[in-house]
Design a protein around this motif. Structure first.
Motif, short mmCIF file in Angstrom:
data_model
loop_
_atom_site.label_atom_id
_atom_site.label_comp_id
_atom_site.label_asym_id
_atom_site.label_seq_id
_atom_site.Cartn_x
_atom_site.Cartn_y
_atom_site.Cartn_z
N PHE A 146 0.83 -1.22 0.00
CA PHE A 146 0.00 0.00 0.00
C PHE A 146 0.86 1.28 0.00
O PHE A 146 0.86 2.06 -0.97
CB PHE A 146 -0.94 -0.06 1.21
N ASP A 190 10.14 -6.42 -3.77
CA ASP A 190 8.99 -6.88 -2.98
C ASP A 190 8.85 -8.39 -3.12
O ASP A 190 9.02 -8.94 -4.21
CB ASP A 190 7.70 -6.19 -3.48
N MET A 191 8.55 -9.03 -2.01
CA MET A 191 8.40 -10.49 -2.00
C MET A 191 7.05 -10.92 -2.55
O MET A 191 6.81 -12.09 -2.80
CB MET A 191 8.56 -10.99 -0.56
N THR A 194 3.96 -10.94 -1.09
CA THR A 194 3.13 -11.73 -0.19
C THR A 194 1.67 -11.46 -0.59
O THR A 194 1.42 -10.73 -1.57
CB THR A 194 3.30 -11.27 1.28
N GLY A 222 1.24 -7.84 -1.30
CA GLY A 222 1.99 -7.18 -2.37
C GLY A 222 1.32 -7.45 -3.69
O GLY A 222 1.10 -8.59 -4.08
N GLY A 259 11.56 -10.37 -4.55
CA GLY A 259 12.51 -11.00 -3.63
C GLY A 259 12.28 -10.58 -2.20
O GLY A 259 11.50 -9.68 -1.90
N ILE A 290 13.60 -9.44 1.64
CA ILE A 290 14.66 -8.67 2.31
C ILE A 290 15.55 -9.57 3.19
O ILE A 290 16.63 -9.17 3.59
CB ILE A 290 14.12 -7.49 3.16
N PHE A 344 10.21 -0.22 3.53
CA PHE A 344 8.79 -0.39 3.86
C PHE A 344 8.44 -1.85 4.13
O PHE A 344 7.40 -2.13 4.71
CB PHE A 344 7.90 0.03 2.68
N ALA A 345 9.27 -2.79 3.62
CA ALA A 345 8.88 -4.21 3.63
C ALA A 345 8.58 -4.66 5.05
O ALA A 345 9.41 -4.52 5.96
CB ALA A 345 10.00 -5.06 3.04
N SER A 349 2.23 -6.33 8.06
CA SER A 349 1.71 -5.07 8.60
C SER A 349 0.34 -5.14 9.28
O SER A 349 -0.13 -4.12 9.77
CB SER A 349 1.64 -4.05 7.46
N ILE A 408 10.88 2.68 7.85
CA ILE A 408 9.50 3.17 7.96
C ILE A 408 8.80 2.42 9.09
O ILE A 408 8.53 1.23 8.98
CB ILE A 408 8.74 2.97 6.63
N SER A 409 8.52 3.14 10.16
CA SER A 409 7.89 2.48 11.30
C SER A 409 6.55 3.13 11.64
O SER A 409 6.03 3.96 10.89
CB SER A 409 8.84 2.45 12.49
N TYR A 416 2.56 -7.56 16.12
CA TYR A 416 2.98 -6.65 15.04
C TYR A 416 3.85 -5.53 15.60
O TYR A 416 4.98 -5.32 15.15
CB TYR A 416 1.75 -6.06 14.33
N SER A 475 1.48 7.51 11.91
CA SER A 475 0.15 7.06 12.37
C SER A 475 -0.55 6.28 11.25
O SER A 475 0.02 6.07 10.19
CB SER A 475 -0.67 8.27 12.78
N ASN A 494 -2.36 5.13 8.10
CA ASN A 494 -2.52 5.69 6.75
C ASN A 494 -3.81 5.19 6.11
O ASN A 494 -4.28 4.11 6.44
CB ASN A 494 -1.39 5.20 5.84
N GLN A 547 -4.93 0.47 -0.71
CA GLN A 547 -4.78 -0.21 0.58
C GLN A 547 -5.54 -1.53 0.55
O GLN A 547 -6.70 -1.59 0.15
CB GLN A 547 -5.29 0.67 1.74
#
Ligand code: NAD
Ligand code: TYD
Length: 352
Positions: free
Chosen positions: A11, A32-33, A35, A38, A57, A59, A80-81, A84, A131-132, A159, A187, A189, A194
């Motif tokens: 997203f 990106d894997m 999943t 994705g 792929g 990370i 970002f990976a 989530s 990115i947290s 998580y 916070s 998104n 999404q």
């Protein structure tokens, strides 16, 4: 020059990549894997953009990460990976430990080896942006001040605990090895692309599909909502002007209870696409069993990034939600593919 974006078919990652190529003429390698979360369709508008390279792929795959870094020589990595979704972390935590903790460790370690091989100027200019989330700060009392960068990490869900662990690794790789990292804590998104397991897309899609809209518990939990494009712009500001080793809180100044958010969506839908029987979508709201360990409140104080990097959100919740609803109403094919899982078949055909 080039940047590497991980989790780029998810997203926020896909919104970031599109926003970047729209604003900046610099190549992007997307990793990106793929999943369940994705979706390459999210990046389909870039299929003829010669500045964009996609690699499927993980990370956690050291060999792959090392070869990507040595081939494309990125000046920055935006990580970002992640797994989530809180509900999935409660039922199947293992993937969260694997990607969010082990995966972050592996990409950090390979980045360190790459970074140490760079010449003096490239080494100085390199950035690893983690990115947290605000969820690492834990549950905020109703009367408490919003989260600042000085709040303790007190994660409550598998998580948020796995994200907290990854943030600690990132911090340690800076402190110990001097890897130039910056962490952002954002916070909730919302916006285009999404995956409809999260509250806002789930609510829109269930409403227009004449299904119940599930509200956990009493619906009085509050979140601070930020339109995804505003988040992408904050990350660009952090990458260009953020201080190495610092953390930045990013939020929408838009604290709402879940029930307020869902009521807003129902009322907007009532005006842009009323039900055929003209009954309000509010009738579809259904209170269901609460999420275990459900945090009541998150709220971000974003005054540091506003002051130091001159960033502020452009959208209010009302303006961002109108855009989001319009996007979902205009993209029924995307919804159909995501809901049916057809996008996964396409991936299997092209990448197996
Ligand atoms: P998402 O689930 O939509 O996307 C995550 C992406 O990462 C997917 O495309 C997935 O395929 C990919 N991925 C998962 N494991 C991988 C691995 N091992 N290797 C490579 N790719 C992998 O998530 P999102 O909402 O876009 O969130 C992106 C990041 O932003 C996450 O780190 C999340 O913690 C953080 N964040 C999200 C929010 C939010 O509200 N969505 C808020 C703050 C922070
Ligand atoms: P979510 O979108 O899953 O994000 P997060 O858990 O990361 O904050 O959930 C946002 C809020 O909405 C959270 O308090 C849980 C609640 N929620 C519901 O009430 N119903 C739902 O069906 C979902 C998915 C979430």
């Amino acid at each position: 020059m080039t940047i590497l974006v991980t989790g780029a078919a998810g997203f926020i990652g896909s919104n970031f990549v599109m926003n970047w190529l729209d604003k900046i003429d610099e190549n992007i390698v997307s990793l990106d894997m793929l999943t369940y979360a994705g979706n390459l369709e999210n990046l389909s508008s870039l299929s003829n953009d010669s500045r964009h390279f996609f690699i499927k792929g993980d990370i956690s795959d050291s060999e792959l990460i090392s070869s990507i870094l040595n081939k494309y020589k990125p000046r920055a990595i935006i990580n970002f990976a992640a797994e989530s979704h809180v509900d999935r972390s409660i039922s199947t935590p293992e993937n969260f430990i694997q990607t969010n903790i082990l995966g972050t460790f592996r990409i950090l370690q390979n980045t360190l080896i790459y970074w140490e091989s760079l010449g003096k100027i490239d080494k100085k200019n390199f950035r690893f942006v983690q990115i947290s989330t605000d969820e690492v700060y834990g549950d905020l009392e109703v009367e408490s001040e919003k989260f600042t960068e000085d709040n303790k990490y007190l994660p409550n869900s598998p998580y948020s605990a796995s994200k907290a662990a990854s943030d600690h690794l990132v911090r340690a790789w800076h402190h110990t090895y001097k890897l130039p990292v910056i962490t952002t804590n954002c916070s909730n998104n919302y916006g285009p692309f999404q995956f409809p397991e999260k509250l806002i897309p789930l609510c829109i899609i269930n409403a227009i599909s004449n299904k119940p809209i599930p509200i956990y518990g009493d619906g009085k939990q509050t979140r601070d909502w930020l339109y995804v494009k505003d988040h992408c712009e904050a990350i660009r500001a952090v990458l260009e002007n953020g201080l190495v080793g610092d953390t930045y809180n990013i939020g929408g100044d838009s604290e709402k209870t879940n029930i307020e958010v869902v009521e807003l969506i129902c009322k907007l839908l009532d005006s842009v696409q009323p039900r055929t029987d003209e009954v309000t979508y509010l009738k579809q709201i259904s209170f269901v069993k609460d999420r275990p360990g459900h945090d009541r409140r998150y709220a971000i104080d974003s005054s540091k990034i506003q002051k130091e990097l001159s960033w502020k959100p452009k959208e209010t919740l009302a303006s961002g939600m109108k855009k989001t609803i319009k996007w979902y109403l205009d993209n029924d094919e995307w919804i159909k593919n995501v809901v049916s899982g057809d996008y996964k078949k396409w991936i299997d055909k092209h990448y197996s």
